[in-house]
Scaffold this active site. Structure first.
Site, PDB file in Angstrom:
ATOM      1  N   THR A 116      40.257  43.150  -4.403  1.00  0.00           N
ATOM      2  CA  THR A 116      39.386  44.176  -3.837  1.00  0.00           C
ATOM      3  C   THR A 116      39.346  44.127  -2.318  1.00  0.00           C
ATOM      4  OG1 THR A 116      38.003  44.177  -5.782  1.00  0.00           O
ATOM      5  CG2 THR A 116      36.967  44.922  -3.765  1.00  0.00           C
ATOM      6  N   ASP A 193      38.419  37.182  -9.022  1.00  0.00           N
ATOM      7  CA  ASP A 193      38.386  36.742 -10.424  1.00  0.00           C
ATOM      8  C   ASP A 193      38.959  35.338 -10.623  1.00  0.00           C
ATOM      9  OD1 ASP A 193      37.311  39.162 -10.997  1.00  0.00           O
ATOM     10  OD2 ASP A 193      38.921  39.852 -12.334  1.00  0.00           O
TER      11      ASP A 193
HETATM   12  N1  ASP Z   1      39.842  41.889 -10.375  1.00  0.00           N
HETATM   13  C1  ASP Z   1      39.790  41.758  -8.942  1.00  0.00           C
HETATM   14  C2  ASP Z   1      40.619  40.559  -8.548  1.00  0.00           C
HETATM   15  O1  ASP Z   1      40.262  39.464  -8.856  1.00  0.00           O
HETATM   16  C3  ASP Z   1      38.409  41.630  -8.473  1.00  0.00           C
HETATM   17  C4  ASP Z   1      38.274  41.289  -7.009  1.00  0.00           C
HETATM   18  O2  ASP Z   1      39.170  41.410  -6.225  1.00  0.00           O
HETATM   19  O3  ASP Z   1      37.200  40.886  -6.618  1.00  0.00           O
HETATM   20  O4  ASP Z   1      41.629  40.731  -7.935  1.00  0.00           O
END
Ligand code: ASP
Length: 446
Positions: A116, A193
């Site tokens: 993100t 994650d």
């Molecule tokens: N699913 C995403 C990741 O871990 C969530 C994030 O970036 O916070 O890349």
């Protein structure tokens, strides 16, 4: 990048432009900050203001009662806000997508791996591009330029759920190169994650570090008013550039306050909440430091021994291989022991069990565990309780497992998994592997 429609008309009527320092009054609030460019794909119903604490807020045009111009941006500042003008003026070199910016004595390398924080950070694209160039960084978070000269590069663009041990090796190698190039700190933008798996991996792969290596993410994308991306990046950069510390850390929001950022030891932290900004917590220890992004103050919470302090003359030990034939199995009532037999038949070399309580699994699993150990598999025990110590000597079950040869690892299960993967790839005998597993290499033991 210009505002349009309602937002444009409102700004024109108050004669304010992007980059100006303004005070916006709504019925319930007053916002003081810098008018930021609008998202290219965004509507014409909101203004975006960067507050002093690094947050961007979106304010609905309909709710605005008045706008006061506090300070007109100089043309140079305006350019910085709009297009990362510092880079345009002071850029020294541009190669392989990496850009050197500013003449600041402290040099940070910023490596983007995705997630993100890296994919939604760009005002110009409204958050659809997965990229993190120095230019984009400075345009979104202008405060960074006063912290350090940052060389930014995109190493990969993956959400962290897609990362594998192969990616950890790639990241570790790149960080190792950057350290040999003499940077004062490394900041790695990463999805949240699996960030604590990667921080553990780097903690074992990169030892004896001279400077801090800091992983940072965002729980909320930067196109949302409550985004933690800017504050986390500022906190991470402040710590990487200035703290008297070395090693691998995760830097993320601390508690509900907007300004405080916590620095966690890379092997002692986990993500505990799906969406809250303070999802990351140090487990059975304090965060090593708190960073106040507003005042740039770093409060060290734990005393670091001299080997964990910054020392640019120290030579890092870089061993970046991992053995992927290791599994992490959470024990649950009724677990079918043939799952363990299956791992033996697939040639697995290590098994980390997330046992119950002090470190237990049911008697029904004992035979399969014996078979695994007989076939030269390293079988280790951790606890699925998040807090508290592993104590396998208290109950008969634990003692039986110990006498079978199960190795007790009093650390987080995720950290244990990564450590077993790393130890198996970097040892030449079972005895050596066991003694490496039981020695505290990266502050991983509780
Ligand atoms: N699913 C995403 C990741 O871990 C969530 C994030 O970036 O916070 O890349």
């Amino acid at each position: 990048m210009k505002y349009r429609g309602n937002a444009y008309r409102l700004l024109e009527s108050y004669d304010v432009k992007v980059g100006d320092r303004i005070v916006v009054k709504t019925r319930d609030n007053e916002y003081r900050g810098i008018l930021m460019p609008r998202y290219e794909l965004a509507d014409d119903l909101h203004l975006v203001i960067k507050l002093r604490n690094g947050y961007n807020v979106g304010i609905s045009v309909d709710e605005i009662l008045s706008i006061l111009l506090e300070e007109r941006a100089r043309e140079k500042d305006r350019e910085e806000v709009v297009i990362g003008g510092r880079e345009k003026k002071e850029k020294e070199e541009e190669r392989d997508g990496s850009v050197s910016v500013e003449h600041n004595a402290t040099r940070l390398a910023m490596i983007s791996t995705g997630g993100t924080i890296a994919s939604r950070i760009d005002y110009r694209t409204g958050g659809v591009r997965a990229a993190l160039t120095a230019e984009e960084l400075y345009s979104i978070v202008p405060e960074l330029s006063s912290i350090a000269a940052i060389d930014a590069e995109v190493l990969m663009q993956e959400y962290s759920e897609n990362l594998t041990p192969m990616h950890w090796s790639i990241i570790a190698e790149r960080v190792g190169e950057k350290i040999y190039e003499g940077y004062d700190g490394i900041v790695i933008a990463h999805g949240t994650d699996t960030m604590h798996y990667t921080s553990s991996a780097l903690s074992f792969a990169l030892q004896n570090l001279p400077v801090p290596v800091v992983l940072v993410g965002a729980q909320r994308s930067s196109d949302r008013p409550s985004s933690d991306a800017a504050a986390n990046l500022i906190g991470a950069s402040l710590f990487a550039a200035n703290a008297d510390a070395s090693g691998v850390f995760i830097v993320m929001h601390n508690g509900k306050s907007d300004d405080r950022i916590a620095v966690h030891i890379g092997t002692r932290v986990r993500k505990n909440h799906t969406s809250s900004r303070d999802a990351f917590k140090s487990i059975d220890t304090e965060p090593i430091a708190l960073v106040d992004v507003d005042s740039s103050r770093i409060d060290m919470m734990l005393e670091l021994n001299v080997r964990r302090r910054r020392d640019k003359a120290r030579r890092p030990i870089v061993r970046t291989r991992f053995n992927e034939h290791v599994a992490l199995i959470k024990f649950y009532p009724g677990l079918d022991p043939s799952m363990i037999e299956h791992l033996i038949s697939k040639g697995y070399r290590g098994l980390v069990l997330e046992g119950t309580g002090l470190g237990h699994v049911s008697k029904g699993c004992f035979n399969a565990i014996r078979d695994a150990i007989d076939s030269n598999m390293l079988v280790c025990m951790t606890s699925q309780c998040i807090w508290g110590r592993l104590r396998m000597t208290v109950y008969e079950t634990g003692r039986d497992l110990l006498s079978m040869g199960v190795v007790p690892l009093d650390m987080l299960p995720e950290t244990a998994l990564v450590k077993v993967m790393w130890v198996l790839a970097n040892s030449s005998s079972m005895d050596e592997a066991k003694s490496m597993l039981l020695s505290n290499m990266a502050m991983e033991f509780k």
